[in-house]
Motif scaffolding. Sequence first.
Motif, PDB file in Angstrom:
ATOM      1  N   LYS A 170       0.830  -1.208   0.000  1.00 28.51           N
ATOM      2  CA  LYS A 170       0.000   0.000   0.000  1.00 28.51           C
ATOM      3  C   LYS A 170       0.866   1.260   0.000  1.00 28.51           C
ATOM      4  CE  LYS A 170      -3.814  -2.134   2.596  1.00 28.51           C
ATOM      5  NZ  LYS A 170      -4.599  -2.092   3.859  1.00 28.51           N
ATOM      6  N   LEU A 171       1.939   1.199   0.796  1.00 28.38           N
ATOM      7  CA  LEU A 171       2.823   2.361   0.910  1.00 28.38           C
ATOM      8  C   LEU A 171       3.568   2.626  -0.392  1.00 28.38           C
ATOM      9  CD1 LEU A 171       4.258   4.544   2.632  1.00 28.38           C
ATOM     10  CD2 LEU A 171       5.915   2.790   3.281  1.00 28.38           C
ATOM     11  N   VAL A 172       4.189   1.582  -0.955  1.00 23.71           N
ATOM     12  CA  VAL A 172       5.077   1.746  -2.109  1.00 23.71           C
ATOM     13  C   VAL A 172       4.308   1.979  -3.405  1.00 23.71           C
ATOM     14  CG1 VAL A 172       6.817   0.583  -3.525  1.00 23.71           C
ATOM     15  CG2 VAL A 172       6.906   0.405  -1.031  1.00 23.71           C
ATOM     16  N   TYR A 173       3.181   1.270  -3.568  1.00 25.90           N
ATOM     17  CA  TYR A 173       2.477   1.320  -4.852  1.00 25.90           C
ATOM     18  C   TYR A 173       1.262   2.257  -4.865  1.00 25.90           C
ATOM     19  CZ  TYR A 173       5.338  -2.768  -5.835  1.00 25.90           C
ATOM     20  OH  TYR A 173       6.409  -3.614  -6.017  1.00 25.90           O
ATOM     21  N   ILE A 174       0.814   2.691  -3.696  1.00 30.50           N
ATOM     22  CA  ILE A 174      -0.361   3.569  -3.650  1.00 30.50           C
ATOM     23  C   ILE A 174      -0.021   4.917  -3.008  1.00 30.50           C
ATOM     24  CG2 ILE A 174      -2.728   3.840  -2.850  1.00 30.50           C
ATOM     25  CD1 ILE A 174      -2.402   1.633  -4.910  1.00 30.50           C
TER      26      ILE A 174
END
Length: 264
Positions: A170-174
Amino acid sequence: MIASLFISFSNWQVFDELKWSGFKNYEKIFTRDLFFYKSIVVTLYYAFASVITTTIASIILGLMMNLDIKRIGIIRTILYMPTIVPAVASSFLWIWLFNPDFGLLNSILSVVGIPKLQWIFEESTAVPSLVFMHLWASGSGALIILAGLKDVPKHLYEAVEIDGGGWWHKLVYISIPIITPVIFFNLIMGFIGSLQAFTQAYVMTAGGPNNATLFFVYYIYKEAFVNNNFGYASALAWVLFCIIALLTALIFRSSKGWVFYGGK
């Protein structure tokens, strides 16, 4: 600004008659002034180090502020409060914290068995100490990061969960890609502010030790209000303006490869 540009081509000590000198001030800056190059190196070192560390700290604090937990409003207030402390007041506070004999930081280091540091009183650690101090005001950038995180659509997080992703995905891709415009804004403002650092050098170190914290704006101040060379100080100010404009343009140019705006 127009008056400053005109004065930069003159030799003016305020109480004496203004004498036109052409490009002599600029010639001196780039050919004979060793303090100019020293202040440029020190300022760029401080600017890059402080902006990188503060940006990372702001992202971490912003993520903490975005947690859905009890008393989160109090936590946000505590994290933001250091940014409203006046710069001179916080500088005096950090002088005590950095004191090598009875400062709080060295007291903590002695408890865990780490040798005492000289902090701002030693040439090799003076700028890193001020960079560490700059983290004190990361709450302002964190609040802007929080505003960006609040605009992330929740259905995107739900899609990641359905695909089996965790908090890291969630952090890296969103989260990070969507808040890149906010990170970009913090970088721009951070660089502009750090390149104009003055209060720390004026209040805490007087540009020392051995000119280790001779920030560019402090050097301009010394030339104008200590040495009474307002023409030369104006020329230095315009050089700083060009440096800030150039670095800002480079950051804007680099943003095409990593900043993602809505609809892209």
